[in-house]
Write a protein that holds these residues in place. Structure first.
Motif, PDB file in Angstrom:
ATOM      1  N   ALA A 127       0.918  -1.356  -0.238  1.00 64.24           N
ATOM      2  CA  ALA A 127       0.063   0.011  -0.040  1.00 64.24           C
ATOM      3  C   ALA A 127       0.806   1.267   0.090  1.00 64.24           C
ATOM      4  N   GLU A 128       1.800   1.248   0.843  1.00 59.87           N
ATOM      5  CA  GLU A 128       2.881   2.364   0.954  1.00 59.87           C
ATOM      6  C   GLU A 128       3.333   2.787  -0.638  1.00 59.87           C
ATOM      7  N   SER A 129       3.878   1.739  -1.309  1.00 59.40           N
ATOM      8  CA  SER A 129       4.520   1.885  -2.583  1.00 59.40           C
ATOM      9  C   SER A 129       3.515   2.471  -3.501  1.00 59.40           C
ATOM     10  N   LEU A 130       2.113   1.853  -3.457  1.00 67.83           N
ATOM     11  CA  LEU A 130       1.145   2.243  -4.186  1.00 67.83           C
ATOM     12  C   LEU A 130       0.985   3.627  -4.156  1.00 67.83           C
ATOM     13  N   VAL A 131       0.997   4.129  -2.916  1.00 72.26           N
ATOM     14  CA  VAL A 131       0.659   5.569  -2.700  1.00 72.26           C
ATOM     15  C   VAL A 131       1.600   6.563  -3.552  1.00 72.26           C
ATOM     16  N   LEU A 132       2.969   6.130  -3.429  1.00 76.70           N
ATOM     17  CA  LEU A 132       3.912   6.813  -3.883  1.00 76.70           C
ATOM     18  C   LEU A 132       3.662   6.700  -5.548  1.00 76.70           C
ATOM     19  N   THR A 133       3.484   5.499  -6.142  1.00 74.22           N
ATOM     20  CA  THR A 133       3.511   5.326  -7.414  1.00 74.22           C
ATOM     21  C   THR A 133       2.220   6.252  -8.107  1.00 74.22           C
ATOM     22  N   LEU A 134       1.143   6.249  -7.280  1.00 73.89           N
ATOM     23  CA  LEU A 134      -0.006   7.198  -7.745  1.00 73.89           C
ATOM     24  C   LEU A 134       0.036   8.405  -7.799  1.00 73.89           C
ATOM     25  N   LEU A 135       1.105   8.968  -6.734  1.00 66.99           N
ATOM     26  CA  LEU A 135       0.919  10.578  -6.798  1.00 66.99           C
ATOM     27  C   LEU A 135       1.572  10.926  -8.076  1.00 66.99           C
ATOM     28  N   GLU A 136       1.086  11.938  -8.629  1.00 59.37           N
ATOM     29  CA  GLU A 136       1.623  12.692  -9.737  1.00 59.37           C
ATOM     30  C   GLU A 136       1.536  14.169  -9.724  1.00 59.37           C
ATOM     31  N   PRO A 137       2.493  14.637  -9.864  1.00 59.81           N
ATOM     32  CA  PRO A 137       2.493  16.242  -9.854  1.00 59.81           C
ATOM     33  C   PRO A 137       1.496  16.990 -10.590  1.00 59.81           C
ATOM     34  N   VAL A 138       0.931  18.138 -10.068  1.00 58.63           N
ATOM     35  CA  VAL A 138       0.079  18.917 -10.651  1.00 58.63           C
ATOM     36  C   VAL A 138       0.589  20.155 -10.962  1.00 58.63           C
ATOM     37  N   PRO A 139       0.625  20.748 -12.276  1.00 56.39           N
ATOM     38  CA  PRO A 139       1.182  22.212 -12.329  1.00 56.39           C
ATOM     39  C   PRO A 139       0.547  23.209 -11.523  1.00 56.39           C
ATOM     40  N   HIS A 140       1.291  24.184 -11.237  1.00 59.84           N
ATOM     41  CA  HIS A 140       1.219  25.300 -10.260  1.00 59.84           C
ATOM     42  C   HIS A 140      -0.320  25.825 -10.470  1.00 59.84           C
ATOM     43  N   HIS A 141      -0.610  26.031 -11.691  1.00 55.94           N
ATOM     44  CA  HIS A 141      -1.652  26.726 -12.085  1.00 55.94           C
ATOM     45  C   HIS A 141      -2.935  26.008 -12.193  1.00 55.94           C
ATOM     46  N   HIS A 142      -2.870  24.577 -11.918  1.00 53.49           N
ATOM     47  CA  HIS A 142      -4.124  23.667 -11.743  1.00 53.49           C
ATOM     48  C   HIS A 142      -4.121  23.477 -10.230  1.00 53.49           C
ATOM     49  N   VAL A 143      -3.182  23.899  -9.298  1.00 47.72           N
ATOM     50  CA  VAL A 143      -3.500  23.550  -7.942  1.00 47.72           C
ATOM     51  C   VAL A 143      -4.224  24.779  -7.238  1.00 47.72           C
ATOM     52  N   PRO A 144      -5.422  24.584  -6.703  1.00 48.17           N
ATOM     53  CA  PRO A 144      -6.412  25.672  -5.960  1.00 48.17           C
ATOM     54  C   PRO A 144      -5.389  26.572  -4.892  1.00 48.17           C
ATOM     55  N   GLY A 145      -5.526  27.905  -5.392  1.00 50.09           N
ATOM     56  CA  GLY A 145      -4.828  28.561  -4.359  1.00 50.09           C
ATOM     57  C   GLY A 145      -3.173  28.644  -4.520  1.00 50.09           C
ATOM     58  N   ALA A 146      -2.566  28.105  -5.511  1.00 49.41           N
ATOM     59  CA  ALA A 146      -1.158  28.271  -5.490  1.00 49.41           C
ATOM     60  C   ALA A 146      -0.706  29.702  -6.078  1.00 49.41           C
ATOM     61  N   ALA A 147      -0.096  30.402  -5.338  1.00 50.07           N
ATOM     62  CA  ALA A 147       0.284  31.866  -5.569  1.00 50.07           C
ATOM     63  C   ALA A 147       1.707  31.928  -5.561  1.00 50.07           C
ATOM     64  N   ALA A 148       2.330  32.574  -6.518  1.00 45.82           N
ATOM     65  CA  ALA A 148       3.827  33.063  -6.158  1.00 45.82           C
ATOM     66  C   ALA A 148       3.795  34.272  -5.259  1.00 45.82           C
ATOM     67  N   GLN A 149       4.993  34.404  -4.488  1.00 43.42           N
ATOM     68  CA  GLN A 149       5.133  35.648  -3.794  1.00 43.42           C
ATOM     69  C   GLN A 149       5.462  36.751  -4.809  1.00 43.42           C
ATOM     70  N   GLY A 150       4.411  37.872  -4.446  1.00 46.44           N
ATOM     71  CA  GLY A 150       4.891  39.172  -4.946  1.00 46.44           C
ATOM     72  C   GLY A 150       4.230  39.210  -6.500  1.00 46.44           C
ATOM     73  N   PRO A 151       4.259  40.264  -7.215  1.00 48.30           N
ATOM     74  CA  PRO A 151       3.585  40.629  -8.289  1.00 48.30           C
ATOM     75  C   PRO A 151       4.420  39.861  -9.501  1.00 48.30           C
ATOM     76  N   PRO A 152       3.736  39.752 -10.652  1.00 46.42           N
ATOM     77  CA  PRO A 152       4.291  38.959 -11.791  1.00 46.42           C
ATOM     78  C   PRO A 152       5.498  39.841 -12.264  1.00 46.42           C
ATOM     79  N   PRO A 153       6.464  39.153 -12.877  1.00 45.25           N
ATOM     80  CA  PRO A 153       7.583  39.739 -13.693  1.00 45.25           C
ATOM     81  C   PRO A 153       7.370  40.947 -14.538  1.00 45.25           C
ATOM     82  N   ALA A 154       8.104  41.813 -14.695  1.00 48.77           N
ATOM     83  CA  ALA A 154       7.946  42.866 -15.639  1.00 48.77           C
ATOM     84  C   ALA A 154       7.267  42.548 -17.008  1.00 48.77           C
TER      85      ALA A 154
END
Length: 232
Positions: A127-154
């Protein structure tokens, strides 16, 4: 981000699962861990702040926090906070920075099973191995509330980029309001929308889910049709 799965040392990858009820407004001050951690607000909503980014973590998602990463946690909505502690030497994942992941129903059930049956050695290892196998990264813009510090670059402050950035800021503010129990209508007005339907459409486009899913009136998985919901 493409998953980086090295060749780990033999042995169980999970060190422990820590769960506890945390109250709204509770703060865990800036700290770090020697082990990797999957931070999941199982029935709560939390903000995790790292050096480069703020993450709003609802029950539908979790945050992979690599060993040694400085972070602080604030609870916006009370509930069950779950930390899955992973041995860096026996882990099949080596993502070098905090990474959002979806908590699917399968991952949810695996974590709950491992928490309830910590002494079932053979089954637990699978079960432990399966948890790690199933984890897949989600792009920042698809993660609810993911926000970079500060305003966007110029270079990104041209009108289309600026409009998109402002929309994301408004949706992140909306997520915070919803997590604290504010109704969808009141949240829409608070972030500048006169019509809740227009707000809901923008929220769904940016976040990927209807805003009502974060409202306290909808808490049981049986009431949610989205297949990625794993709150339990």
């Amino acid at each position: 981000m493409t998953p980086n799965r090295p060749h780990p040392l033999p042995g169980p990858p999970l060190l422990s699962i820590i769960r506890g009820d945390i109250g709204a407004g509770d703060v865990i001050e800036r700290h770090h861990h020697r082990s990797h951690m999957i931070a999941w607000a199982a029935t709560a909503t939390a903000t995790v702040r790292t050096d480069s980014r703020d993450w709003l973590v609802p029950p539908t998602h979790a945050l992979w926090i690599p060993a040694g990463t400085e972070h602080a946690v604030e609870m916006l909505r009370p509930g069950d906070l779950c930390a899955v502690v992973v041995d860096p030497n026996r882990c099949s994942i080596d993502w070098p920075e905090p990474t959002g992941v979806r908590i699917t129903p399968v991952i949810c059930e695996l974590i709950v099973h491992l928490d309830r049956h910590p002494d079932s050695a053979t089954a637990a290892r699978h079960a432990e191995s399966l948890v790690l196998t199933l984890l897949e990264p989600v792009p920042h813009h698809h993660v609810p509330g993911a926000a970079a510090q500060g305003p966007p670059p110029a270079r990104d402050r041209r009108r289309p980029h600026r409009r998109s950035w402002r929309t994301h800021i408004r949706m992140r503010a909306a997520l915070t309001q919803l997590a604290r129990g504010t109704s969808v209508g009141a949240t829409a007005r608070a972030v500048g929308y006169r019509k809740p339907s227009a707000f809901a459409a923008t929220f769904h486009r940016v976040i990927g889910q209807h805003p009502s899913i974060y409202h306290p009136a909808i808490e049981r998985p049986a009431q949610v049709s989205d297949p990625v919901i794993g709150a339990c």
